[in-house]
Design an enzyme around this catalytic site. Structure first.
Site, PDB file in Angstrom:
ATOM      1  N   PHE A 195      -0.653 -19.477  -4.369  1.00 31.20           N
ATOM      2  CA  PHE A 195       0.670 -19.204  -3.808  1.00 31.20           C
ATOM      3  C   PHE A 195       0.584 -17.909  -3.027  1.00 31.20           C
ATOM      4  O   PHE A 195       0.287 -16.853  -3.582  1.00 31.20           O
ATOM      5  CB  PHE A 195       1.738 -19.090  -4.898  1.00 31.20           C
ATOM      6  N   ASP A 217      -5.504 -11.700  -2.413  1.00 32.36           N
ATOM      7  CA  ASP A 217      -4.061 -11.623  -2.601  1.00 32.36           C
ATOM      8  C   ASP A 217      -3.806 -11.062  -3.998  1.00 32.36           C
ATOM      9  O   ASP A 217      -3.936 -11.762  -4.996  1.00 32.36           O
ATOM     10  CB  ASP A 217      -3.455 -13.022  -2.448  1.00 32.36           C
ATOM     11  N   LYS A 246       5.214  -6.584  -5.075  1.00 30.49           N
ATOM     12  CA  LYS A 246       5.806  -6.670  -6.412  1.00 30.49           C
ATOM     13  C   LYS A 246       5.886  -5.324  -7.125  1.00 30.49           C
ATOM     14  O   LYS A 246       6.829  -4.572  -6.953  1.00 30.49           O
ATOM     15  CB  LYS A 246       5.052  -7.716  -7.241  1.00 30.49           C
TER      16      LYS A 246
END
Length: 406
Positions: free
Chosen positions: A145, A230, A259
């Site tokens: 993702f 990532d 995040k």
């Protein structure tokens, strides 16, 4: 200090239904206050937060140091266009560069998807300057993702998320995660980069097996492709190292993060080795809010607390405690992950979604990362007693679950 909600829950739901786009299947709760690993809803009920806003509030809710930094910066200077310098952005870039070993440069964005968008554009520009206009393909893996923009969605290995928005941008190839042969077979002369998560977060908390990242690094070197990591969900201490790839001996060419960097303030970053970063020149890529003073000040405060608390070591130790406690539950088949990003795989017949909903009713926030697995991603400052309390909630829910032992 407590906050009295100004809107009742039923009124809030009605307002949401009338005025907010219906892009989320929300759980029936509205939160109004948080402190550390705990939150309170509109009815005054208390919850243990073991999801951290999807691995965002890694220092807990309303962290005092971050709150003080935000308040001070809000009274000083909120925003400056990237047409000018500000005194915080380069300091933050230097801190992140040091955590990644030095010798790199940083582009700031507002989210993980935007950080990955930058990485993909950088990889294409880098590839085309070395191999011609056809060298723009990116290899990623099923179960990954990387974001919800059209480009990052094209790199995301979850076809069910892509179907609605076809046709997606071209130039992306998907191979099975951790399948060395499939990945090397995909690396032809048109590939400019490989984009991987060291632990697939949204894909089910699937760690890269030993030796896999090292093998990919070797193949990327051989084929002159960039290795891009990532680290949006795994970065900044969550896995027990500053970055998930640091559990291996691999040095990536590009690393993305977001995040936890702002502990709730939107900020993302794309780091690249200086030689690679040179591929983007003024005018090639930009963003209005990226690296603005408020977000950069929040991130600097976050890093100060993380370093003072040695959050990678804390996450490693607390993760061992959580993994051990979950593994002792009869209904848990196994626990996978790293540090404080773990998934508990449940016995056949147990619906992880139903378990998560019941846990929420009993005051524990987590989520079903797959139909058969629960994801746990609490604050990196979570206490031993809070871990024990969370397991005391989830254990009986599992024991009483319909389908147990089926």
């Amino acid at each position: 200090m407590t906050t009295t909600p100004t809107t009742r829950f039923d009124e809030l739901v009605a307002l949401d239904a009338e005025h907010v786009m219906r892009t989320y299947a929300r759980s029936p709760v509205a939160f109004v206050r948080g402190e550390g690993t705990r939150m309170w809803d509109t009815e005054g009920r208390e919850y243990l937060d073991f999801l951290s806003g999807l691995a965002v509030t890694s220092l807990g809710h309303s962290n005092p140091a971050v709150a003080d930094a935000l308040a001070d910066q809000a009274r000083t200077l909120l925003h400056v266009s990237n047409l000018y310098y500000n005194d915080l952005q380069p300091r933050l870039a230097a801190r992140l560069d040091a955590l990644l070993g030095g010798g790199g440069r940083v582009f700031f964005s507002n989210s993980g998807a935007e950080a990955n968008e930058c990485a993909i554009k950088l990889a294409r520009r880098h590839g085309q300057t070395r191999g011609g206009r056809e060298r723009y393909h990116v290899v990623s893996t099923y179960g990954s993702f990387h974001g919800r923009t059209l480009t990052t969605l094209a790199a995301t290995g979850q076809p069910q998320k892509q179907e609605t928005f076809q046709p997606l941008p071209s130039g992306f190839r998907l191979v099975p995660f951790a399948d060395a042969d499939a990945l090397v077979a995909a690396l032809d002369e048109r590939v400019c980069a490989v984009l991987l998560e060291p632990v697939q977060g949204e894909g089910g908390v699937n760690p890269a097996p030993p030796g896999y990242l090292e093998a990919v690094r070797s193949w990327c070197d051989e084929r002159e492709a960039l290795l891009m990591m990532d680290e949006v969900q795994t970065g900044l201490g969550r896995t027990g190292r500053w970055f998930g790839h640091q559990h291996s001996e691999v040095q990536p060419d590009v690393v993305t993060m977001a995040k936890a960097l702002g502990n709730g303030v939107p900020i993302g970053a794309c780091w690249a080795r200086a030689e690679v970063a040179e591929a983007l020149r003024p005018g090639d890529h930009a963003t209005t809010f990226g690296g603005q003073p408020l977000a950069a000040r929040a991130a600097l405060a976050v890093l100060d607390v993380m370093e003072a608390e040695d959050v990678p070591a804390r996450a490693a130790r607390a993760g061992q405690q959580l993994t051990k406690a979950l593994s002792e539950l009869p209904e848990v088949v196994h626990v996978r992950g790293s540090g404080l990003l773990v998934a508990a795989e449940l016995a056949p017949g147990i619906d992880a979604g139903a378990v998560a909903r019941t846990c929420l009713e009993r005051g524990l926030i987590l989520n079903a990362v797959t139909p058969s697995a629960l994801r746990f991603a609490p604050s990196l400052l979570v206490g031993d007693d809070e871990i024990a309390a969370a397991v005391r909630i989830v254990g009986p829910v599992l024991r009483d679950s319909p389908g147990r032992g089926a």
